[in-house]
Scaffold this motif. Sequence first.
Motif, PDB file in Angstrom:
ATOM      1  N   LEU A 226       0.823  -1.213   0.000  1.00  0.00           N
ATOM      2  CA  LEU A 226       0.000   0.000   0.000  1.00  0.00           C
ATOM      3  C   LEU A 226       0.855   1.260   0.000  1.00  0.00           C
ATOM      4  O   LEU A 226       1.939   1.293   0.574  1.00  0.00           O
ATOM      5  N   ASP A 227       0.331   2.299  -0.621  1.00  0.00           N
ATOM      6  CA  ASP A 227       0.925   3.632  -0.513  1.00  0.00           C
ATOM      7  C   ASP A 227       0.149   4.489   0.480  1.00  0.00           C
ATOM      8  O   ASP A 227       0.730   5.345   1.153  1.00  0.00           O
ATOM      9  N   SER A 228      -1.170   4.254   0.555  1.00  0.00           N
ATOM     10  CA  SER A 228      -1.993   5.083   1.429  1.00  0.00           C
ATOM     11  C   SER A 228      -3.227   4.321   1.898  1.00  0.00           C
ATOM     12  O   SER A 228      -3.778   3.498   1.159  1.00  0.00           O
ATOM     13  N   LEU A 229      -3.635   4.605   3.133  1.00  0.00           N
ATOM     14  CA  LEU A 229      -4.883   4.079   3.693  1.00  0.00           C
ATOM     15  C   LEU A 229      -5.748   5.263   4.098  1.00  0.00           C
ATOM     16  O   LEU A 229      -5.293   6.150   4.824  1.00  0.00           O
ATOM     17  N   ILE A 230      -6.973   5.288   3.612  1.00  0.00           N
ATOM     18  CA  ILE A 230      -7.915   6.328   4.012  1.00  0.00           C
ATOM     19  C   ILE A 230      -9.031   5.663   4.807  1.00  0.00           C
ATOM     20  O   ILE A 230      -9.689   4.736   4.320  1.00  0.00           O
ATOM     21  N   THR A 231      -9.231   6.120   6.034  1.00  0.00           N
ATOM     22  CA  THR A 231     -10.247   5.534   6.904  1.00  0.00           C
ATOM     23  C   THR A 231     -10.865   6.632   7.752  1.00  0.00           C
ATOM     24  O   THR A 231     -10.497   7.809   7.627  1.00  0.00           O
ATOM     25  N   ASN A 232     -11.807   6.266   8.617  1.00  0.00           N
ATOM     26  CA  ASN A 232     -12.509   7.288   9.394  1.00  0.00           C
ATOM     27  C   ASN A 232     -12.108   7.334  10.864  1.00  0.00           C
ATOM     28  O   ASN A 232     -12.534   8.222  11.586  1.00  0.00           O
ATOM     29  N   LYS A 233     -11.287   6.381  11.302  1.00  0.00           N
ATOM     30  CA  LYS A 233     -10.778   6.394  12.672  1.00  0.00           C
ATOM     31  C   LYS A 233      -9.342   5.904  12.671  1.00  0.00           C
ATOM     32  O   LYS A 233      -8.974   5.030  11.887  1.00  0.00           O
ATOM     33  N   LEU A 234      -8.541   6.450  13.566  1.00  0.00           N
ATOM     34  CA  LEU A 234      -7.148   6.034  13.668  1.00  0.00           C
ATOM     35  C   LEU A 234      -7.073   4.565  14.077  1.00  0.00           C
ATOM     36  O   LEU A 234      -7.714   4.159  15.043  1.00  0.00           O
ATOM     37  N   PRO A 235      -6.302   3.735  13.341  1.00  0.00           N
ATOM     38  CA  PRO A 235      -6.176   2.323  13.722  1.00  0.00           C
ATOM     39  C   PRO A 235      -5.339   2.162  14.985  1.00  0.00           C
ATOM     40  O   PRO A 235      -4.780   3.145  15.498  1.00  0.00           O
ATOM     41  N   ASN A 236      -5.239   0.936  15.480  1.00  0.00           N
ATOM     42  CA  ASN A 236      -4.492   0.713  16.717  1.00  0.00           C
ATOM     43  C   ASN A 236      -2.993   0.926  16.502  1.00  0.00           C
ATOM     44  O   ASN A 236      -2.513   1.063  15.385  1.00  0.00           O
ATOM     45  N   GLN A 237      -2.249   0.927  17.615  1.00  0.00           N
ATOM     46  CA  GLN A 237      -0.831   1.269  17.573  1.00  0.00           C
ATOM     47  C   GLN A 237      -0.017   0.313  16.706  1.00  0.00           C
ATOM     48  O   GLN A 237       0.951   0.717  16.054  1.00  0.00           O
ATOM     49  N   ALA A 238      -0.406  -0.952  16.687  1.00  0.00           N
ATOM     50  CA  ALA A 238       0.319  -1.929  15.862  1.00  0.00           C
ATOM     51  C   ALA A 238       0.258  -1.541  14.390  1.00  0.00           C
ATOM     52  O   ALA A 238       1.264  -1.619  13.666  1.00  0.00           O
ATOM     53  N   PHE A 239      -0.920  -1.102  13.933  1.00  0.00           N
ATOM     54  CA  PHE A 239      -1.068  -0.649  12.557  1.00  0.00           C
ATOM     55  C   PHE A 239      -0.252   0.618  12.314  1.00  0.00           C
ATOM     56  O   PHE A 239       0.434   0.742  11.298  1.00  0.00           O
ATOM     57  N   ILE A 240      -0.334   1.547  13.244  1.00  0.00           N
ATOM     58  CA  ILE A 240       0.390   2.810  13.099  1.00  0.00           C
ATOM     59  C   ILE A 240       1.889   2.558  12.977  1.00  0.00           C
ATOM     60  O   ILE A 240       2.561   3.119  12.106  1.00  0.00           O
ATOM     61  N   ASP A 241       2.421   1.687  13.837  1.00  0.00           N
ATOM     62  CA  ASP A 241       3.856   1.377  13.813  1.00  0.00           C
ATOM     63  C   ASP A 241       4.241   0.676  12.508  1.00  0.00           C
ATOM     64  O   ASP A 241       5.281   0.986  11.910  1.00  0.00           O
ATOM     65  N   PHE A 242       3.399  -0.265  12.080  1.00  0.00           N
ATOM     66  CA  PHE A 242       3.680  -1.007  10.851  1.00  0.00           C
ATOM     67  C   PHE A 242       3.674  -0.069   9.651  1.00  0.00           C
ATOM     68  O   PHE A 242       4.572  -0.120   8.790  1.00  0.00           O
ATOM     69  N   PHE A 243       2.677   0.795   9.569  1.00  0.00           N
ATOM     70  CA  PHE A 243       2.564   1.712   8.435  1.00  0.00           C
ATOM     71  C   PHE A 243       3.713   2.722   8.424  1.00  0.00           C
ATOM     72  O   PHE A 243       4.230   3.074   7.359  1.00  0.00           O
ATOM     73  N   LYS A 244       4.120   3.168   9.606  1.00  0.00           N
ATOM     74  CA  LYS A 244       5.242   4.105   9.688  1.00  0.00           C
ATOM     75  C   LYS A 244       6.524   3.435   9.212  1.00  0.00           C
ATOM     76  O   LYS A 244       7.314   4.029   8.466  1.00  0.00           O
ATOM     77  N   GLU A 245       6.727   2.191   9.611  1.00  0.00           N
ATOM     78  CA  GLU A 245       7.919   1.437   9.223  1.00  0.00           C
ATOM     79  C   GLU A 245       7.999   1.247   7.710  1.00  0.00           C
ATOM     80  O   GLU A 245       9.088   1.247   7.121  1.00  0.00           O
ATOM     81  N   HIS A 246       6.849   1.099   7.067  1.00  0.00           N
ATOM     82  CA  HIS A 246       6.806   0.840   5.630  1.00  0.00           C
ATOM     83  C   HIS A 246       6.422   2.074   4.810  1.00  0.00           C
ATOM     84  O   HIS A 246       6.103   1.968   3.625  1.00  0.00           O
ATOM     85  N   ASN A 247       6.475   3.250   5.448  1.00  0.00           N
ATOM     86  CA  ASN A 247       6.212   4.518   4.767  1.00  0.00           C
ATOM     87  C   ASN A 247       4.854   4.554   4.073  1.00  0.00           C
ATOM     88  O   ASN A 247       4.715   5.029   2.942  1.00  0.00           O
ATOM     89  N   ILE A 248       3.853   4.022   4.755  1.00  0.00           N
ATOM     90  CA  ILE A 248       2.481   4.044   4.250  1.00  0.00           C
ATOM     91  C   ILE A 248       1.731   5.193   4.917  1.00  0.00           C
ATOM     92  O   ILE A 248       1.716   5.304   6.145  1.00  0.00           O
ATOM     93  N   ASN A 249       1.122   6.018   4.120  1.00  0.00           N
ATOM     94  CA  ASN A 249       0.404   7.171   4.637  1.00  0.00           C
ATOM     95  C   ASN A 249      -0.967   6.764   5.172  1.00  0.00           C
ATOM     96  O   ASN A 249      -1.673   5.966   4.566  1.00  0.00           O
ATOM     97  N   ILE A 250      -1.338   7.319   6.329  1.00  0.00           N
ATOM     98  CA  ILE A 250      -2.694   7.096   6.880  1.00  0.00           C
ATOM     99  C   ILE A 250      -3.411   8.438   6.869  1.00  0.00           C
ATOM    100  O   ILE A 250      -2.922   9.421   7.433  1.00  0.00           O
ATOM    101  N   GLU A 251      -4.574   8.479   6.210  1.00  0.00           N
ATOM    102  CA  GLU A 251      -5.381   9.680   6.180  1.00  0.00           C
ATOM    103  C   GLU A 251      -6.693   9.416   6.894  1.00  0.00           C
ATOM    104  O   GLU A 251      -7.388   8.442   6.606  1.00  0.00           O
ATOM    105  N   ILE A 252      -7.027  10.264   7.827  1.00  0.00           N
ATOM    106  CA  ILE A 252      -8.248  10.089   8.612  1.00  0.00           C
ATOM    107  C   ILE A 252      -9.284  11.093   8.112  1.00  0.00           C
ATOM    108  O   ILE A 252      -9.046  12.288   8.158  1.00  0.00           O
TER     109      ILE A 252
END
Length: 252
Positions: A226-252
């Motif tokens: 993935l390059d980006s995830l768009i969702t309506n609520k911030l995912p849990n910390q495990a997701f946040i850490d994983f996405f940060k490690e793999h340079n995946i953008n999270i948009e809320i």
Amino acid sequence: MKSKRIHEIENYINEKKAASIDELSEFFNVSINTIRRDITILANMNKVKKVYGGIETIENTISQAVDYSKRNISHFEEKKHIASVAAKHIKANDVIYIDTGTTTVHILDYVNTEIPLTIISNSLDIINKASLFKNVSLFIIGEKFKYRTRSFIGIDSNTLIEKFNIDKAFMAATGIDIKNGLSNAELEENIIKKLIVSRSKYTCALVDHTKIGESTLLTFMECEELDSLITNKLPNQAFIDFFKEHNINIEI
């Protein structure tokens, strides 16, 4: 020998819920043509359902795929907001793919109908909306309409998808999980999704918060793709850490 193998194939599908022809051929160490004959026998016995590229259980067909109209009602406003954020990524002259889904269906509602675009989709609703754009080149994927998902499925082995150069793919998923990636429950749509992801420079997933941490039958891409995830609520910390490690953008 033949009857024993057919029985073993039935047991295999009941356990796996779905399998491709290539997978069955390799697992049972027989030719593709032999597997085709075997699954035709099982399909005629109403033991399995033949789908593009493989087979799945009758039970899976009934229980795994929830009717589009029912899914579309759930979290309707959240899905519209997610789609509006996704629409901001679309620029003039982009080549985009918009996936079938109850969130992705709203994307074009937030895009200027005058903008020049190339739109690729297998969604009936996306196709209908794209037809109203004055400067659009529209490519339709799929040869057979599936009422339950309002999508076109079934693609030729020499499919045009393999030749597309897609700038941005906006993908729907039934679930997204760190271990199992992005998943869905329809084998024929899964095949299309995999091909689209492989041809896209930028892949964006649109999922509401209820699908995060969930997985269904078939994975069509890994989370790290993935390059980006768009969702309506911030995912849990495990997701946040994983996405940060793999340079995946999270948009809320």
